[in-house]
Design an enzyme around this catalytic site. Structure first.
Site, mmCIF file in Angstrom:
data_model
loop_
_atom_site.group_PDB
_atom_site.id
_atom_site.type_symbol
_atom_site.label_atom_id
_atom_site.label_comp_id
_atom_site.label_asym_id
_atom_site.label_seq_id
_atom_site.Cartn_x
_atom_site.Cartn_y
_atom_site.Cartn_z
ATOM 1 N N GLY A 108 0.566 -0.940 -0.008
ATOM 2 C CA GLY A 108 -0.042 0.007 0.259
ATOM 3 C C GLY A 108 0.705 1.116 -0.391
ATOM 4 N N ASP A 110 0.342 4.169 0.650
ATOM 5 C CA ASP A 110 -0.420 4.909 2.455
ATOM 6 C C ASP A 110 1.501 4.032 3.628
ATOM 7 O OD1 ASP A 110 -1.110 2.494 2.723
ATOM 8 O OD2 ASP A 110 -2.992 2.994 4.420
ATOM 9 N N ARG A 111 1.446 3.078 3.663
ATOM 10 C CA ARG A 111 2.648 2.183 4.322
ATOM 11 C C ARG A 111 3.897 2.442 3.575
ATOM 12 N NH1 ARG A 111 1.511 -3.918 3.676
ATOM 13 N NH2 ARG A 111 2.571 -4.052 5.680
ATOM 14 N N THR A 135 -8.532 2.769 9.160
ATOM 15 C CA THR A 135 -9.642 1.966 8.650
ATOM 16 C C THR A 135 -8.938 0.153 9.011
ATOM 17 O OG1 THR A 135 -10.410 3.316 7.085
ATOM 18 C CG2 THR A 135 -10.934 0.917 6.883
ATOM 19 N N THR A 191 -23.156 -5.025 28.478
ATOM 20 C CA THR A 191 -22.746 -4.678 26.709
ATOM 21 C C THR A 191 -21.731 -3.661 25.940
ATOM 22 O OG1 THR A 191 -24.636 -6.633 26.579
ATOM 23 C CG2 THR A 191 -23.845 -5.952 24.505
#
Ligand SMILES: Nc1ncnc2c1ncn2[C@@H]1O[C@H](COP(=O)(O)OP(=O)(O)OP(=O)(O)O)[C@@H](O)[C@H]1O
Ligand SMILES: CC(C)(CO)[C@@H](O)C(=O)NCCC(=O)O
Ligand SMILES: [K+]
Length: 264
Positions: A108, A110-111, A135, A191
């Site tokens: 990616g 972005d990486r 995300t 919960t």
């Protein structure tokens, strides 16, 4: 005489949920481009005129990249031609970093942008662990010789929250920013509290485990630098020893990648 380099940059990172942008200056002596304004919109939305560098002052260069190719294509298509010139920075062959993985062309963008920025923050020969909590979450490694050496990919807090709701009959849908607003009690007594605990501390624990294992896989001196970025970076960074949060790391890497491909 050659053209001087632009005085200011508008960097745009198209992610899988949000498009992040920022205006940056980058002067001689700066370690990284310096953010002077920033914002974001959700994917699919137009960028606000003010973000597009309107009014243009001095020499403003717009640069666009990220991990979401359809959004990059849309933003480039919708780009108004009376504003700052836009460069789409997706040609990784000019990126100023070695990539030591099986298929470098599949990593990616972005990486890689994060790793390019990380090279400017480390000491010579220092390895870097980079956590990008968005995300999806990536925990990546820049090795001692300065190559991107791979890492780990896992679901982000928001994705975990949606999956709990989608794949169970009884669990409600929690919003990620709500979960991350404050560290929850580890013992959830209802919960929602139990889900919040699991999502929050599970995220922190997963990232810590991966960062430690990556560092242990390549022991030695100097000790690793740990950089944290992404939408939920502020959640994990305080829980990771000796980590530094750099909210604009991919945008800063994007300016550097542009310059490397354009004689900067
Ligand atoms: N204020 C917040 N507090 C905690 N978590 C957040 C917050 N805002 C976003 N997140 C988390 O980060 C995710 C989105 O982060 P971010 O905006 O960095 O990612 P992105 O732009 O969609 O993706 P990419 O990682 O592809 O760049 C959300 O799904 C949620 O998990
Ligand atoms: C892992 C994500 C989703 C993180 O944003 C992105 O970098 C991506 O889609 N990467 C492609 C696959 C890879 O990096 O190996
Ligand atoms: K990202």
């Amino acid at each position: 005489m050659t053209n001087p380099l632009p005085s200011e940059y508008l960097a745009i990172d198209a992610g899988n949920t949000r498009i992040k942008f920022g205006r940056f200056t980058f002067a001689a002596g700066d370690v990284l481009p310096v953010c002077v304004a920033s914002g974001h919109v959700m994917c699919g939305q137009p960028l606000p005129a003010a973000a597009l560098g309107s009014p243009v002052t001095g020499r403003l260069q717009a640069v666009l990249s990220g991990s979401n190719p359809p959004e990059i294509e849309r933003l480039a298509r919708e780009w108004p031609d009376d504003l700052a010139h836009l460069a789409v920075v997706t040609d990784r062959t000019t990126f100023p970093i070695a990539v030591d993985v099986e298929s470098p062309s599949r990593v990616g963008l972005d990486r890689l942008l994060n790793a390019i920025a990380a090279l400017r923050l480390r000491q010579p020969g220092q390895p870097v662990v980079i956590v990008d909590s968005g995300t999806a979450v990536t925990v990546d490694y820049v090795n001692r010789s300065g190559a991107f050496a791979g890492g780990a990919i896992l679901p982000g807090i928001g994705m975990g929250a949606r999956a709990l709701h989608r794949y169970t009959a009884m669990l409600p849908l929690l919003a990620a920013p709500g979960i991350a607003a404050a560290p929850p009690e580890v013992l959830g007594r209802n919960t929602v509290a139990a889900m919040s605990s699991g999502l929050y501390w599970g995220h922190v624990g997963a990232v810590r485990e991966l960062a430690n294992r990556i560092a242990e896989s390549d022991p030695g001196d100097p000790p690793r630098l740990m950089l944290v970025t992404g939408g939920a970076g502020a959640v994990v960074s305080p829980h990771l020893e000796r980590s530094q949060e750099w909210p604009f790391l991919p945008l800063q890497g994007l300016v550097l990648a542009y310059l490397a491909g354009n004689g900067g």
